[in-house]
Design a protein around this motif. Sequence first.
Motif, PDB file in Angstrom:
ATOM      1  N   LEU A  71      -8.683 -10.399   7.030  1.00 27.23           N
ATOM      2  CA  LEU A  71      -7.268 -10.709   6.832  1.00 27.23           C
ATOM      3  C   LEU A  71      -6.582 -11.141   8.122  1.00 27.23           C
ATOM      4  O   LEU A  71      -5.566 -11.835   8.080  1.00 27.23           O
ATOM      5  N   SER A  96      -9.723  -6.327   5.317  1.00 28.89           N
ATOM      6  CA  SER A  96      -9.018  -5.537   4.321  1.00 28.89           C
ATOM      7  C   SER A  96      -9.579  -4.113   4.321  1.00 28.89           C
ATOM      8  O   SER A  96     -10.792  -3.913   4.314  1.00 28.89           O
ATOM      9  N   GLY A 205       6.922  -2.525   6.071  1.00 23.67           N
ATOM     10  CA  GLY A 205       6.130  -2.291   4.869  1.00 23.67           C
ATOM     11  C   GLY A 205       6.756  -2.771   3.581  1.00 23.67           C
ATOM     12  O   GLY A 205       6.110  -2.710   2.520  1.00 23.67           O
ATOM     13  N   GLU A 208       5.012  -4.808   0.423  1.00 20.52           N
ATOM     14  CA  GLU A 208       3.566  -4.565   0.490  1.00 20.52           C
ATOM     15  C   GLU A 208       2.803  -5.729   1.120  1.00 20.52           C
ATOM     16  O   GLU A 208       1.939  -6.358   0.491  1.00 20.52           O
ATOM     17  N   ASP A 210       0.055  -7.853   3.298  1.00 17.11           N
ATOM     18  CA  ASP A 210      -1.403  -7.672   3.407  1.00 17.11           C
ATOM     19  C   ASP A 210      -1.814  -7.230   4.798  1.00 17.11           C
ATOM     20  O   ASP A 210      -2.812  -6.532   4.962  1.00 17.11           O
ATOM     21  N   VAL A 211      -1.072  -7.660   5.817  1.00 16.29           N
ATOM     22  CA  VAL A 211      -1.378  -7.340   7.213  1.00 16.29           C
ATOM     23  C   VAL A 211      -0.149  -6.681   7.834  1.00 16.29           C
ATOM     24  O   VAL A 211       0.970  -7.177   7.690  1.00 16.29           O
ATOM     25  N   LEU A 212      -0.357  -5.544   8.506  1.00 15.10           N
ATOM     26  CA  LEU A 212       0.738  -4.854   9.182  1.00 15.10           C
ATOM     27  C   LEU A 212       0.432  -4.752  10.662  1.00 15.10           C
ATOM     28  O   LEU A 212      -0.629  -4.254  11.056  1.00 15.10           O
ATOM     29  N   TRP A 236      -2.061   2.843   3.674  1.00 12.91           N
ATOM     30  CA  TRP A 236      -2.168   1.384   3.704  1.00 12.91           C
ATOM     31  C   TRP A 236      -3.629   0.962   3.765  1.00 12.91           C
ATOM     32  O   TRP A 236      -4.031  -0.005   3.117  1.00 12.91           O
ATOM     33  N   ARG A 237      -4.420   1.663   4.567  1.00 14.68           N
ATOM     34  CA  ARG A 237      -5.846   1.327   4.660  1.00 14.68           C
ATOM     35  C   ARG A 237      -6.517   1.489   3.299  1.00 14.68           C
ATOM     36  O   ARG A 237      -7.280   0.622   2.872  1.00 14.68           O
ATOM     37  N   LYS A 241      -5.147  -2.859   2.904  1.00 11.89           N
ATOM     38  CA  LYS A 241      -4.424  -3.665   3.880  1.00 11.89           C
ATOM     39  C   LYS A 241      -5.153  -3.644   5.230  1.00 11.89           C
ATOM     40  O   LYS A 241      -5.968  -2.758   5.481  1.00 11.89           O
ATOM     41  N   VAL A 243      -4.429  -3.128   9.129  1.00  8.35           N
ATOM     42  CA  VAL A 243      -3.366  -2.530   9.944  1.00  8.35           C
ATOM     43  C   VAL A 243      -3.788  -2.565  11.404  1.00  8.35           C
ATOM     44  O   VAL A 243      -4.909  -2.167  11.743  1.00  8.35           O
TER      45      VAL A 243
END
Length: 270
Positions: A71, A96, A205, A208, A210-212, A236-237, A241, A243
């Motif tokens: 991601l 991901s 956040g 939602e 996909d990448v934080l 999140w993991r 996602k 992170v």
Amino acid sequence: MNHDGWLSALAHELRRRGVGGDAARQVVAEAAVHLRESGGDPMRVFGPPPAYASAVADSVGRPRRRPGEVLLEARGITKKYGRRPVLTGVDLVVRSGEVAAVIGANGCGKSTFLSICAGLTGADKGEVRVRGSLGYCPQDGGTADFLDAGEHFVLIGAGRGMSREEAVRVGDARASALDWTPGRGRQARHLSGGTRQKLNLVLAGLGEPDVLLLDEPYQGFDKGTYLDFWHQVWQWREAGKAVVVVTHLLNRLDQVDTVLELSPARKAVA
């Protein structure tokens, strides 16, 4: 309720929610350390044992999903400020269902690297590819002085396809998970530094993504909220996602999947 009674009740609640063995012992031991260091009432620091156990049950002690597609991919990132090199050929790949920690001494380019990944700062060389949507929590700034929390939720939520009502509802719920009840009409300029970071984290956040990308987002958090932050990261993991967390606190590196160390002897280990 005293510390021992609260910890015993927490252990019971974790078992009841299917978290046992080493995972439950780790959560209880970590809570005990925070209570000892803070010297506070467990109900004030963590809340009732059932509520706290419920908050952590989805992120601890259960089989992790296998990492999926890439991601975030950063290759050969190089950046100079004047003649001073800050980043030289930095690579990072996050899939991901993975959490990456970016560590290093002050001034080694951690915030610059994250800002480049977020598309806010241009690199001199290299390329960043992001698959899907992106949420970014800066170390400083990120909020509008004359908007209150609800107005921030509506503004950011609208950009991520959320209705006004949904953005406020989700924002309030995420704030509550960080032990914060946003006050309507209270402008961001009047919030403490730690509360501003809670607002930044909630905004990152919303929708939602996909990448934080999280740049030391726990600055000013108390012990209980700091633990809540990491539980949110693990959730999140588990949700698949990618992170990335910039951190100086090395005691959490056993809880991440990849470590990128920015230093003269830069290296990435998995």
